[in-house]
Design an enzyme around this catalytic site. Structure first.
Site, PDB file in Angstrom:
ATOM      1  CB  CYS A   1      -0.924  -0.020   1.219  1.00 38.33           C
ATOM      2  SG  CYS A   1      -1.877   1.503   1.434  1.00 38.33           S
TER       3      CYS A   1
ATOM      4  CB  CYS B   1      -0.086   2.120   4.034  1.00 39.21           C
ATOM      5  SG  CYS B   1      -1.737   1.481   3.762  1.00 39.21           S
TER       6      CYS B   1
END
Length: 107
Positions: free
Chosen positions: A29, A32
């Site tokens: 991700c 993230c």
């Protein structure tokens, strides 16, 4: 920040007397990973008031656990109090400003 696993989640999050922030993230991700320095800055700033943790959703055998906690997309930042999830910001709403506002609401 404490790195959470299935083994220590209850001890660090559910059974903690302090409010707990959980940064749900995944190794693939990009959002993230880009958000992580901002969360770490907030951890330094608010560490006295809230327990900061992160949970890598890329760990083996955590899929059902993540679904149980309604983590269906990333990034997600959750706040737990007294073992219950009380606040959460997901995906595009995960900005440093929004996370800080959520922290202030819950301390």
């Amino acid at each position: 920040m404490i790195e959470l696993t299935l083994d220590n989640f209850d001890e660090e999050v559910i059974n903690n007397s302090k409010p707990v922030l959980v940064d749900w993230w995944g190794e693939s991700c990009e959002n993230c990973i880009a958000l992580m320095p901002a969360v770490e800055e907030l951890a330094e700033q608010y560490d006295d008031n809230i327990h900061f943790t992160k949970f890598n959703t890329s760990q083996k055998k955590v899929r059902r656990f993540c679904i149980k906690h309604k983590i269906l997309g990333l990034p997600v930042i959750s706040i737990f109090k007294n073992g219950e999830k009380v606040d959460e910001i997901t995906q595009d709403d995960c900005t440093k400003e929004n996370i800080e506002s959520m922290i202030k609401r819950n301390i």
